[in-house]
Design an enzyme around this catalytic site. Structure first.
Site, PDB file in Angstrom:
ATOM      1  N   TYR A  66       0.776  -1.245   0.000  1.00 46.75           N
ATOM      2  CA  TYR A  66       0.000   0.000   0.000  1.00 46.75           C
ATOM      3  C   TYR A  66       0.804   1.291   0.000  1.00 46.75           C
ATOM      4  O   TYR A  66       0.244   2.354  -0.268  1.00 46.75           O
ATOM      5  CB  TYR A  66      -0.966   0.012   1.193  1.00 46.75           C
ATOM      6  CG  TYR A  66      -2.129  -0.910   0.967  1.00 46.75           C
ATOM      7  CD1 TYR A  66      -3.257  -0.479   0.284  1.00 46.75           C
ATOM      8  CD2 TYR A  66      -2.088  -2.231   1.385  1.00 46.75           C
ATOM      9  CE1 TYR A  66      -4.316  -1.327   0.039  1.00 46.75           C
ATOM     10  CE2 TYR A  66      -3.139  -3.095   1.144  1.00 46.75           C
ATOM     11  CZ  TYR A  66      -4.250  -2.635   0.468  1.00 46.75           C
ATOM     12  OH  TYR A  66      -5.288  -3.487   0.215  1.00 46.75           O
TER      13      TYR A  66
ATOM     14  N   GLY B 128       2.844   3.944  -1.560  1.00 46.69           N
ATOM     15  CA  GLY B 128       3.099   4.329  -2.940  1.00 46.69           C
ATOM     16  C   GLY B 128       1.799   4.273  -3.723  1.00 46.69           C
ATOM     17  O   GLY B 128       0.731   4.071  -3.158  1.00 46.69           O
TER      18      GLY B 128
ATOM     19  N   GLY C  52      -1.396   3.222  -5.803  1.00 48.06           N
ATOM     20  CA  GLY C  52      -2.218   2.014  -5.830  1.00 48.06           C
ATOM     21  C   GLY C  52      -2.257   1.330  -4.480  1.00 48.06           C
ATOM     22  O   GLY C  52      -2.021   1.937  -3.447  1.00 48.06           O
TER      23      GLY C  52
ATOM     24  N   HIS D  24      -3.963   5.306   5.443  1.00 47.73           N
ATOM     25  CA  HIS D  24      -3.812   6.604   4.780  1.00 47.73           C
ATOM     26  C   HIS D  24      -4.547   6.609   3.439  1.00 47.73           C
ATOM     27  O   HIS D  24      -5.252   7.570   3.113  1.00 47.73           O
ATOM     28  CB  HIS D  24      -2.327   6.919   4.587  1.00 47.73           C
ATOM     29  CG  HIS D  24      -2.066   8.271   4.031  1.00 47.73           C
ATOM     30  ND1 HIS D  24      -1.585   8.482   2.762  1.00 47.73           N
ATOM     31  CD2 HIS D  24      -2.225   9.509   4.573  1.00 47.73           C
ATOM     32  CE1 HIS D  24      -1.458   9.774   2.555  1.00 47.73           C
ATOM     33  NE2 HIS D  24      -1.837  10.423   3.640  1.00 47.73           N
ATOM     34  N   ASP D  25      -4.402   5.541   2.662  1.00 49.10           N
ATOM     35  CA  ASP D  25      -5.122   5.429   1.388  1.00 49.10           C
ATOM     36  C   ASP D  25      -6.628   5.513   1.617  1.00 49.10           C
ATOM     37  O   ASP D  25      -7.340   6.226   0.898  1.00 49.10           O
ATOM     38  CB  ASP D  25      -4.802   4.106   0.684  1.00 49.10           C
ATOM     39  CG  ASP D  25      -3.409   4.057   0.090  1.00 49.10           C
ATOM     40  OD1 ASP D  25      -2.675   5.065   0.167  1.00 49.10           O
ATOM     41  OD2 ASP D  25      -3.050   2.989  -0.458  1.00 49.10           O
TER      42      ASP D  25
ATOM     43  N   ASP E 253      -2.891  12.986   6.733  1.00 46.32           N
ATOM     44  CA  ASP E 253      -1.435  13.003   6.585  1.00 46.32           C
ATOM     45  C   ASP E 253      -0.722  12.968   7.938  1.00 46.32           C
ATOM     46  O   ASP E 253       0.270  12.253   8.108  1.00 46.32           O
ATOM     47  CB  ASP E 253      -0.991  14.225   5.783  1.00 46.32           C
ATOM     48  CG  ASP E 253      -1.338  14.131   4.308  1.00 46.32           C
ATOM     49  OD1 ASP E 253      -1.838  13.075   3.862  1.00 46.32           O
ATOM     50  OD2 ASP E 253      -1.105  15.115   3.584  1.00 46.32           O
TER      51      ASP E 253
END
Length: 118
Positions: free
Chosen positions: A28, A30, A32, A48-49, A92
Site C-alpha cells: 500500500y 506508494g 495504488g 492513509h489510502d 497526513d
C-alpha cells in the site's frame, strides 16, 4: 498535499528516514494498493489510502489540497482552516505519526506486489 505529507513524515520521524523510502514499500505504500498489508508500516499506508478515499467522497482532492500545519517537536499539528483542508491534514498527520512508530523492514521494500499482495 503530497509535498506537505513528505515534510510531515520528516517531522514525525525526526529526519531518520527519507520520505522516498515509503514510496515502494509493501502493498500500500506508494501508488495504488491491494491485498493484505504485509506489516504494521504497510497498514499505516492502507489506512492513509482509505482516509484519502473518504476525503475524496466529500469533494476534496487530497493529493492537491494545501493545508496549514506546524511541526511541534516530532508531532505534525494541523491548523484548522476548512473541512476539506482539515480532513486531508488529519489523514497526513496520522499517517506520518504511524510511520514513525512502525518498524521499517527492508525486506518489504520493492516487493513483487503481483505475488505478495493478494
Amino acid at each position: 498535499n503530497i509535498l506537505q505529507f513528505r515534510k510531515m513524515i520528516q517531522c514525525a520521524n525526526k529526519g531518520s528516514r527519507a520520505a522516498w523510502h515509503y514510496l515502494d514499500y509493501g502493498c500500500y505504500c506508494g501508488p495504488g494498493g491491494r491485498g493484505t498489508p504485509v506489516d504494521e508500516l504497510d497498514r499505516c499506508c492502507k489506512i492513509h489510502d482509505d482516509c484519502y478515499i473518504e476525503a475524496g467522497k466529500d469533494g476534496c482532492y487530497p493529493k492537491l489540497t494545501w493545508y496549514s500545519w506546524d511541526c511541534t517537536g516530532d508531532a505534525p499539528t494541523c491548523n484548522p482552516k476548512s473541512k476539506c483542508k482539515d480532513f486531508v491534514c488529519a489523514c497526513d498527520a496520522a499517517a506520518a505519526k504511524c510511520f514513525a512508530k512502525a518498524p521499517y523492514n527492508k525486506a518489504n521494500w520493492n516487493i513483487d506486489t503481483k505475488t505478495r499482495c493478494k
